[in-house]
Scaffold this motif. Structure first.
Motif, PDB file in Angstrom:
ATOM      1  N   UNK A  80       5.345  -2.578   6.950  1.00  9.64           N
ATOM      2  CA  UNK A  80       5.944  -1.256   6.723  1.00  9.64           C
ATOM      3  C   UNK A  80       4.962  -0.120   7.031  1.00  9.64           C
ATOM      4  N   UNK A  81       3.704  -0.307   6.650  1.00  9.32           N
ATOM      5  CA  UNK A  81       2.726   0.744   6.876  1.00  9.32           C
ATOM      6  C   UNK A  81       2.360   0.903   8.358  1.00  9.32           C
ATOM      7  N   UNK A  82       2.535  -0.177   9.113  1.00  7.25           N
ATOM      8  CA  UNK A  82       2.225  -0.120  10.542  1.00  7.25           C
ATOM      9  C   UNK A  82       3.431   0.304  11.383  1.00  7.25           C
ATOM     10  N   UNK A  83       4.600   0.378  10.761  1.00  4.10           N
ATOM     11  CA  UNK A  83       5.824   0.722  11.486  1.00  4.10           C
ATOM     12  C   UNK A  83       5.795   2.178  11.929  1.00  4.10           C
ATOM     13  N   UNK A  84       6.043   2.385  13.201  1.00  9.56           N
ATOM     14  CA  UNK A  84       6.151   3.729  13.736  1.00  9.56           C
ATOM     15  C   UNK A  84       7.461   3.795  14.525  1.00  9.56           C
TER      16      UNK A  84
END
Length: 131
Positions: free
Chosen positions: A126-130
């Motif tokens: 989720x934190x790496x999702x762009x």
């Protein structure tokens, strides 16, 4: 029931708050009674607490290692878990959060830690999702 711990050379672990390091050879220990024990790979340092799930993991870890002083850790845990639950939409992640909460409330801190670790890949994704 005894716990057998196989340690790599130089591997560290914590027993009831005491940090212990293995020597230069692989070794095995058998723990005969109930203690709070964490391997180096399961220990999170305060400076590493930089994500929402780690902010949940850390106070649980402190409860596990220092159960006599658990009240401030439990307050921090409850605050951080409620914050996460407000933004998580994934049903599996929500179920894990509920499971973590149940284990913490029963005093099963080690089990709660192991469930919490299962949220790390979800969080990373989720934190790496762009978009």
């Amino acid at each position: 029931m005894a716990l057998k711990l196989s340690l790599k050379p130089g591997e560290k672990f914590v027993v009831n708050g005491a940090v212990i390091a293995n020597g230069d050879r692989r070794t095995s220990l058998v723990i005969q009674n109930k203690v709070s024990i964490l391997r180096e790979r399961d220990i999170l340092k305060e400076e590493e607490v930089d994500t929402p799930v780690k902010r949940i993991y850390f106070p649980i870890m402190l409860c596990y290692l220092d159960p006599q002083n658990k009240d401030p850790y439990l307050k921090e845990f409850m605050l951080r878990l409620s914050e996460l639950m407000q933004v998580v939409e994934d049903p599996d992640a929500k179920q894990k959060c509920v499971q973590i909460s149940n284990e913490v409330m029963k005093g099963n801190y080690y089990k709660a830690l192991m469930v919490c670790k299962k949220l790390f890949p979800y969080e990373k994704e989720r934190l790496e999702y762009v978009p």
